[in-house]
Scaffold this active site. Structure first.
Site: not given
Ligand code: ADP
Length: 448
Positions: A200-201, A287, A291
């Protein structure tokens, strides 16, 4: 309505569900491991049953143990809380096969959103804006490196099955891809038994803004605005607030409507959270959590609704008790996560609490399952309580948080409370001007 609900969880969230049950006149059943005999959720529930030894895999994560507990106690429904089995599609399916009601969405929806690639695909198809990135999993390093070039570095490699911030690695340039790709894969394999990753970017200065949605399972859904959870350490939330300091009413209505319509279209049932990164006025879906979230109380505070009660109502086939129109924001709410952790390294600090005094007064809510003399077992996560404050506006909520913290006493163990005392003195926290990377930088200067 159900007569008896079993709570497949522990700690403050189990107690939270017991409280909702009691107000609704529903009997509650606590389950516990052998190390949790004296836990508060066991004491507060109407009945309790031991389901196994301390390791989660043999108790709180054991589907046969929980199904047997339902059969023995005659519970008709199961509330999974958060963590443990709350996003386990197989569990939801097995309960259904045993004619037990899972208080949450269908197994199909849990599965759909549990795989992050499918979740992004689905949301994109439903009109929700996503972070630019790969359409599917990345099989090889070459594929990942090429995709990085296409979308532009920096990029982030993430586990398809990810959660809790694990299996996520930054690659600032093509040269860093090899290590990011392999580390993310091996972390994902170890944590989730699935090494698929996607790219992802990487966003440089976003805020984490998530929308609370609620569906009736029959094609209707509402949104309850957003929570800002930008204060994070290792991708884990530390402080959450609602409404988001950077979101105005028009933006809230727009993104809220998009999310509510998306989940309505798939007949989603119960509480869900659509998580976004928010940068330069744009939302990027990352995401969906199917829940109740740890931070749900800030939403409850500003909208004056009980989300657990609504979950139970919808699971029992009743309508949501409020409409989109009736939901009006009242003031501002902030939650901090109090962990049994020793600073500056945030290492777990289980042990016996020799003295506990919870703060009180106007606009203060303490959701915790600790008490004087309680011994925190070493087997589970370090969250020991959530302090939630409500004020007429953000400055009042912040002042109240400081005041409440000055009343809190947790002796005998180390906690992360000194972190919050220090954070409240920071201009960026007072003004709300920070992004998801701010805390890590601040910690490296002030703590580590
Ligand atoms: P998890 O399911 O492990 O919690 P998430 O996809 O919800 O993972 O991401 C958790 C955190 O990681 C986000 O709130 C953000 O801080 C960081 N993060 C996730 N994706 C990105 C992204 N593309 N760029 C920068 N930070 C990201």
């Amino acid at each position: 309505m159900f007569e008896k609900i079993l709570i497949a969880n522990r700690g403050e969230i189990a107690l939270r569900v017991v409280r909702a049950c009691r107000e609704m006149g529903i009997q509650s059943v606590a389950v516990h491991s052998t190390s949790d005999v004296d836990a508060m959720h066991v004491r507060m529930a109407d009945e309790s049953i031991c389901i196994g030894p301390p390791p989660g895999a043999q108790s709180y994560l054991s589907i046969p143990a929980i199904v047997s507990a339902c059969e023995i106690t005659g519970a008709q429904a199961v509330h999974p809380g958060y963590g443990f089995l709350s996003e386990n599609a197989k569990f939801a399916q097995i309960l259904e096969d045993h004619e037990l009601k899972f208080i949450g969405p269908s197994a199909e929806h849990i599965r759909l959103m549990g795989d992050k690639i499918t979740a992004k695909d689905t949301m994109k198809g439903l009109g929700v804006p996503c972070v630019p990135g790969s359409d599917g999993g990345m099989e090889t390093l070459d594929e990942a490196t090429a995709l990085g070039r296409q979308i532009g570095y920096p990029v982030i490699v993430k586990a398809t099955a990810g959660g809790g911030g694990r299996g996520m690695k930054l690659a600032k340039s093509a040269g860093e891809m090899e290590s990011a790709f392999h580390t993310a894969r091996s972390e994902a394999k170890a944590a989730f038994g699935n090494d698929e990753v996607y790219v992802e970017k990487y966003l440089g200065k976003p805020r984490h803004v998530e929308v609370q949605v609620f569906g009736d399972g029959k094609g209707k859904a509402v949104h309850l605005g957003e929570r800002d959870c930008s204060l994070q350490r290792r991708h884990q939330k530390v402080l959450e607030e609602a409404p988001g300091p950077t979101i105005d009413a028009t933006t809230r209505a727009r993104i809220g409507k998009t999310c509510a319509e998306a989940v309505a279209r798939i007949n989603y049932a119960g509480a869900g959270t659509v998580e976004f990164l928010y940068e330069d006025g744009e939302f990027y879906f990352i995401e969906m959590n199917t829940r109740l979230q740890v931070e749900h109380p800030v939403t409850e505070s500003i909208y004056g609704v009980d989300l657990v009660r609504e979950q139970i109502r919808v699971a029992a086939g009743e309508p949501i008790s409020f409409s989109q129109k009736s939901l009006q924001i009242d003031g501002h709410s902030i939650e901090i996560r109090i962990n049994a952790e020793k600073l500056p390294l945030f290492s777990p600090s289980p042990g016996r609490i020799t003295q506990y005094h919870a703060p009180g007064g106007l606009g203060v809510r303490m959701d915790s399952a600790i008490y004087d003399g309680y011994s925190i077992p070493p087997h589970y996560d370090s969250l020991i309580g959530k302090l939630i404050v409500h004020g007429r506006d953000r400055p009042e909520a912040l002042a109240r948080l400081g005041r409440a913290l000055s009343e809190l006493i947790v002796d005998g163990i180390d906690t992360n409370v000194p972190l919050f005392d220090a954070l409240l003195r920071e201009p960026a926290i007072q003004s709300g001007n920070y992004n998801i990377h701010w805390l890590e930088k601040w910690l490296s200067k002030n703590f580590e």
